[in-house]
Design an enzyme around this catalytic site. Structure first.
Site, PDB file in Angstrom:
ATOM      1  N   ALA A   1       0.935  -1.125  -0.050  1.00 44.15           N
ATOM      2  CA  ALA A   1       0.174   0.042  -0.123  1.00 44.15           C
ATOM      3  C   ALA A   1       0.697   1.680  -0.450  1.00 44.15           C
ATOM      4  O   ALA A   1       1.308   1.827   0.933  1.00 44.15           O
ATOM      5  CB  ALA A   1      -0.876   0.035   1.125  1.00 44.15           C
TER       6      ALA A   1
ATOM      7  N   THR B   1       4.216   4.648 -14.342  1.00 44.08           N
ATOM      8  CA  THR B   1       2.965   4.176 -15.726  1.00 44.08           C
ATOM      9  C   THR B   1       4.610   4.652 -16.631  1.00 44.08           C
ATOM     10  O   THR B   1       5.787   4.828 -15.935  1.00 44.08           O
ATOM     11  CB  THR B   1       2.610   5.854 -15.337  1.00 44.08           C
ATOM     12  OG1 THR B   1       3.819   6.950 -15.642  1.00 44.08           O
ATOM     13  CG2 THR B   1       1.488   5.762 -15.080  1.00 44.08           C
TER      14      THR B   1
ATOM     15  N   ILE C   1      -5.216  -0.537  -4.297  1.00 43.01           N
ATOM     16  CA  ILE C   1      -4.511  -1.403  -3.246  1.00 43.01           C
ATOM     17  C   ILE C   1      -4.830  -3.173  -3.862  1.00 43.01           C
ATOM     18  O   ILE C   1      -5.429  -3.625  -3.506  1.00 43.01           O
ATOM     19  CB  ILE C   1      -4.574  -0.969  -2.147  1.00 43.01           C
ATOM     20  CG1 ILE C   1      -3.778   0.066  -1.669  1.00 43.01           C
ATOM     21  CG2 ILE C   1      -3.323  -1.885  -1.485  1.00 43.01           C
ATOM     22  CD1 ILE C   1      -2.517   0.935  -1.955  1.00 43.01           C
ATOM     23  N   THR C   2      -4.225  -3.737  -5.097  1.00 43.05           N
ATOM     24  CA  THR C   2      -4.407  -4.827  -5.317  1.00 43.05           C
ATOM     25  C   THR C   2      -4.213  -5.792  -4.283  1.00 43.05           C
ATOM     26  O   THR C   2      -3.617  -5.970  -3.018  1.00 43.05           O
ATOM     27  CB  THR C   2      -3.085  -4.923  -6.608  1.00 43.05           C
ATOM     28  OG1 THR C   2      -3.180  -4.407  -7.248  1.00 43.05           O
ATOM     29  CG2 THR C   2      -3.282  -6.460  -6.653  1.00 43.05           C
TER      30      THR C   2
ATOM     31  N   GLY D   1      -4.159  11.771  -3.558  1.00 38.57           N
ATOM     32  CA  GLY D   1      -2.773  12.492  -4.068  1.00 38.57           C
ATOM     33  C   GLY D   1      -1.906  12.018  -3.817  1.00 38.57           C
ATOM     34  O   GLY D   1      -1.035  13.212  -4.599  1.00 38.57           O
TER      35      GLY D   1
ATOM     36  N   GLU E   1       2.825   0.010 -11.110  1.00 41.07           N
ATOM     37  CA  GLU E   1       4.431   0.011 -10.823  1.00 41.07           C
ATOM     38  C   GLU E   1       5.370   0.994 -11.716  1.00 41.07           C
ATOM     39  O   GLU E   1       6.035   0.652 -12.422  1.00 41.07           O
ATOM     40  CB  GLU E   1       5.210  -1.761 -11.721  1.00 41.07           C
ATOM     41  CG  GLU E   1       4.162  -2.706 -10.944  1.00 41.07           C
ATOM     42  CD  GLU E   1       4.803  -3.774  -9.733  1.00 41.07           C
ATOM     43  OE1 GLU E   1       5.825  -3.993  -9.937  1.00 41.07           O
ATOM     44  OE2 GLU E   1       3.819  -4.428  -9.059  1.00 41.07           O
TER      45      GLU E   1
ATOM     46  N   GLU F   1       5.303   7.151 -18.799  1.00 41.19           N
ATOM     47  CA  GLU F   1       5.667   7.724 -18.578  1.00 41.19           C
ATOM     48  C   GLU F   1       6.636   8.170 -18.053  1.00 41.19           C
ATOM     49  O   GLU F   1       8.402   8.961 -17.562  1.00 41.19           O
ATOM     50  CB  GLU F   1       4.957   9.372 -18.499  1.00 41.19           C
ATOM     51  CG  GLU F   1       3.932   9.187 -19.676  1.00 41.19           C
ATOM     52  CD  GLU F   1       2.527   8.597 -19.879  1.00 41.19           C
ATOM     53  OE1 GLU F   1       2.361   7.903 -18.835  1.00 41.19           O
ATOM     54  OE2 GLU F   1       2.644   8.030 -20.457  1.00 41.19           O
TER      55      GLU F   1
HETATM   56  C1  LIG Z   1      -4.474  -2.519 -12.136  1.00 40.97           C
HETATM   57  C2  LIG Z   1      -3.864  -1.265 -10.809  1.00 40.97           C
HETATM   58  C3  LIG Z   1      -3.179  -1.640  -9.948  1.00 40.97           C
HETATM   59  C4  LIG Z   1      -2.898  -1.360  -8.789  1.00 40.97           C
HETATM   60  N1  LIG Z   1      -1.752  -1.928  -7.719  1.00 40.97           N
HETATM   61  C5  LIG Z   1      -1.764  -1.037  -6.787  1.00 40.97           C
HETATM   62  C6  LIG Z   1      -1.095  -2.019  -5.382  1.00 40.97           C
HETATM   63  O1  LIG Z   1      -0.495  -2.807  -5.051  1.00 40.97           O
HETATM   64  N2  LIG Z   1      -0.201  -0.399  -4.903  1.00 40.97           N
HETATM   65  C7  LIG Z   1      -0.189   0.941  -4.791  1.00 40.97           C
HETATM   66  O2  LIG Z   1       0.666   1.140  -4.059  1.00 40.97           O
HETATM   67  N3  LIG Z   1      -1.063   1.251  -5.361  1.00 40.97           N
HETATM   68  C8  LIG Z   1      -1.164   0.868  -7.301  1.00 40.97           C
HETATM   69  N4  LIG Z   1      -1.548   0.399  -8.366  1.00 40.97           N
HETATM   70  C9  LIG Z   1      -1.360   2.273  -8.360  1.00 40.97           C
HETATM   71  C10 LIG Z   1      -0.489   2.272  -8.894  1.00 40.97           C
HETATM   72  O3  LIG Z   1       1.158   2.564  -8.892  1.00 40.97           O
HETATM   73  C11 LIG Z   1      -0.641   4.026 -10.178  1.00 40.97           C
HETATM   74  O4  LIG Z   1      -2.254   3.758 -10.065  1.00 40.97           O
HETATM   75  C12 LIG Z   1       0.261   4.706 -10.756  1.00 40.97           C
HETATM   76  O5  LIG Z   1       1.974   5.348 -10.206  1.00 40.97           O
HETATM   77  C13 LIG Z   1      -0.194   6.184 -11.680  1.00 40.97           C
HETATM   78  O6  LIG Z   1      -0.251   7.139 -10.974  1.00 40.97           O
HETATM   79  P1  LIG Z   1      -1.819   7.877 -10.977  1.00 40.97           P
HETATM   80  O7  LIG Z   1      -2.635   7.163 -10.868  1.00 40.97           O
HETATM   81  O8  LIG Z   1      -2.272   9.021  -9.556  1.00 40.97           O
HETATM   82  O9  LIG Z   1      -1.492   8.736 -11.828  1.00 40.97           O
HETATM   83  P2  LIG Z   1      -1.260  10.062 -11.602  1.00 40.97           P
HETATM   84  O10 LIG Z   1       0.599   9.667 -10.856  1.00 40.97           O
HETATM   85  O11 LIG Z   1      -2.145  11.412 -11.168  1.00 40.97           O
HETATM   86  O12 LIG Z   1      -0.554  10.044 -13.213  1.00 40.97           O
HETATM   87  C14 LIG Z   1      -1.305  10.701 -14.795  1.00 40.97           C
HETATM   88  C15 LIG Z   1      -1.073  11.381 -15.618  1.00 40.97           C
HETATM   89  O13 LIG Z   1       0.367  12.028 -15.762  1.00 40.97           O
HETATM   90  C16 LIG Z   1       1.396  10.742 -15.720  1.00 40.97           C
HETATM   91  N5  LIG Z   1       2.576  11.791 -15.159  1.00 40.97           N
HETATM   92  C17 LIG Z   1       2.940  11.428 -13.412  1.00 40.97           C
HETATM   93  N6  LIG Z   1       3.902  12.318 -13.485  1.00 40.97           N
HETATM   94  C18 LIG Z   1       4.417  12.424 -15.061  1.00 40.97           C
HETATM   95  C19 LIG Z   1       5.685  13.007 -14.598  1.00 40.97           C
HETATM   96  N7  LIG Z   1       6.620  13.777 -13.844  1.00 40.97           N
HETATM   97  N8  LIG Z   1       6.334  12.844 -16.090  1.00 40.97           N
HETATM   98  C20 LIG Z   1       5.362  12.609 -16.991  1.00 40.97           C
HETATM   99  N9  LIG Z   1       4.055  12.036 -16.785  1.00 40.97           N
HETATM  100  C21 LIG Z   1       3.107  12.476 -15.712  1.00 40.97           C
HETATM  101  C22 LIG Z   1       1.260   9.658 -15.712  1.00 40.97           C
HETATM  102  O14 LIG Z   1       2.742   9.277 -16.410  1.00 40.97           O
HETATM  103  C23 LIG Z   1      -0.096   9.709 -16.010  1.00 40.97           C
HETATM  104  O15 LIG Z   1      -0.197   9.624 -17.375  1.00 40.97           O
HETATM  105  C24 LIG Z   1      -2.486   0.115  -8.812  1.00 40.97           C
HETATM  106  C25 LIG Z   1      -3.003   0.751 -10.351  1.00 40.97           C
HETATM  107  C26 LIG Z   1      -3.547  -0.222 -11.003  1.00 40.97           C
HETATM  108  C27 LIG Z   1      -3.991   0.429 -12.253  1.00 40.97           C
END
Ligand SMILES: Cc1cc2nc3c(=O)[nH]c(=O)nc-3n(C[C@H](O)[C@H](O)[C@H](O)COP(=O)(O)OP(=O)(O)OC[C@H]3O[C@@H](n4cnc5c(N)ncnc54)[C@H](O)[C@@H]3O)c2cc1C
Length: 381
Positions: A124, A366, A157-158, A129, A364, A368
């Site tokens: 987690a 994105t 959180i998976t 935010g 894990e 980007e």
């Molecule tokens: C199926 C699934 C399982 C998951 N499981 C877990 C888990 O078990 N535990 C856990 O902790 N999290 C988990 N996550 C969360 C996942 O790690 C986040 O969704 C991911 O890190 C992106 O964060 P965000 O969704 O807040 O997107 P944001 O950070 O809000 O990003 C939005 C967009 O902006 C882009 N962006 C952000 N910053 C930059 C930058 N500096 N430069 C260029 N582009 C940027 C991103 O690439 C994206 O396109 C999971 C997500 C999914 C979809």
């Protein structure tokens, strides 16, 4: 198969191939329809030792190296993604913090439970935010007597709804943040003040759940600290480094399955009086997909092997995750196109895999963020 994969792992991979074909593939539609993993299959996965592949042998697992492990995960990913997910979280992000930084007491208590599959783990970090910018987390842990009081909310959180233990990353010093102000905690689901919030409704990934995890004055005893106070950001990043290779391995497995489905369909489906496999446009879809899979596979083997040799593979792990997941998504799109209208219909498995693979470009880190980390390394100094 890569020549560096151990003989023992090759035999095991053959067993997993048979398990996937004979027992998992026939259960795929039921998993997709019910969103549940059949108890019988979970039992067999326990018997095969799949839950403890990366857990050291001293704590009840098989202590597989990362290279061997990635190729087991690749094989398992050729069936419904939920079966891969439950295994890769227990072996990866759910347990790695304990394996690498846990106390002896934590290892002795929790690792055998995770390795047997009796305990399900979760990791987690992400919050409403704080996603890509993980250092901006707002969940706090404040010292009190012989423990810590956690407050805040995690989301996406998976495994959260089914997990027994969570590696929770929380803020212990608002000034220092990623530079010594973030700490990792081991939180049991039974702890007072911790609860699961909404379960997210997702576009794919049936059978493996994401949910909110809420902490309201949740007391976590000192003995549940993972690693040193202030070391949590490093622990989280180290955990994700390995997780990225596992994600790449899965993406390659999914891509390989899609390609074999595409080849089969292209030979069977006839239009204009001949199999569509005879059209150059279709051949290019297959050729491009095979080429990308070959490249991704070589990147995976090389990076995982170097990790096992103790090398710093941070950048290569980002490159491998980026290339493998972006390629697998392109392959899913091509193979759906190759199936024509049938690719859009639920009776083929392509549409399910197309939806499932989409998440890989997000979790894990994105695509980007992987590019950002690769470029940062290139431009350093
Ligand atoms: C199926 C699934 C399982 C998951 N499981 C877990 C888990 O078990 N535990 C856990 O902790 N999290 C988990 N996550 C969360 C996942 O790690 C986040 O969704 C991911 O890190 C992106 O964060 P965000 O969704 O807040 O997107 P944001 O950070 O809000 O990003 C939005 C967009 O902006 C882009 N962006 C952000 N910053 C930059 C930058 N500096 N430069 C260029 N582009 C940027 C991103 O690439 C994206 O396109 C999971 C997500 C999914 C979809």
């Amino acid at each position: 198969m890569d020549e560096r994969i151990t003989q023992e792992a090759r035999h095991f991979i053959d067993t997993i191939k048979r398990f996937v074909k004979d027992e998992c593939m026939p259960a795929e539609d039921a998993i997709e329809q019910t969103g549940r993993l059949p108890d019988g299959l979970i039992g067999k996965m326990k018997d095969l030792g799949l839950f403890g592949l990366r857990v050291p042998a001293a704590y009840g697992g098989s202590g597989m190296n990362l290279l061997d492990y990635c190729y087991v995960i690749k094989e398992l990913s050729k069936t419904h993604d939920a079966l891969r997910a439950v295994i890769s979280v227990n072996n990866g992000i759910g347990s790695m913090a304990i394996v690498h930084d846990g106390t002896e007491e934590q290892k002795k208590h929790y690792l055998p439970l995770l390795a047997s599959g009796d305990y399900i783990a979760a990791f987690a970090l992400t919050e409403p935010g704080a996603g890509s910018d993980a250092s901006s987390i707002a969940t706090t842990a404040v010292k009190e007597n012989n423990g810590w009081i956690l407050n805040g909310m995690k989301h996406f959180i998976t495994n959260a709804p089914i997990a027994d233990i969570f590696t929770v990353i929380a803020l212990t010093d608002k000034e220092k943040r990623a530079k010594g102000g973030i700490t990792a905690f081991l939180v049991e689901k039974s702890l007072k003040g911790m609860r699961i919030g909404n379960i997210h409704n997702t576009m794919g990934g049936k059978g493996w759940l994401q949910a909110e995890v809420i902490f309201e004055d949740c007391f976590v005893p000192d003995k549940n600290l993972i690693g040193a106070i202030g070391n949590g950001f490093k622990i989280a990043m180290k955990t994700l480094n390995e997780g990225r290779l596992s994600a790449a391995a899965s993406a390659i497995g999914i891509g390989e399955r899609l390609l074999s489905m595409g080849i089969e369909y292209a030979k069977l489906r006839k239009q204009f009086g001949k199999p569509i496999a005879e059209f150059e446009a279709i051949q290019w879809m297959l050729a491009d997909s095979a080429t990308e899979l070959y490249a991704a596979d070589r990147m995976l083997a090389d990076t995982a092997y170097r990790f096992d040799q103790g090398e710093d593979i941070r950048t290569q792990s980002s490159m491998t995750k980026l290339f493998a997941t972006e390629s697998a998504f392109k392959i899913a799109d091509r193979m759906l196109q190759l199936h024509g209208g049938m690719g859009f219909m639920k009776e083929t498995k392509v549409e399910r895999m197309f939806r499932d693979i989409r998440a890989y470009r997000i979790f894990e880190g994105t695509s980007e963020i992987q590019r950002f980390m690769i470029a940062r390394e290139l431009l350093r100094g």
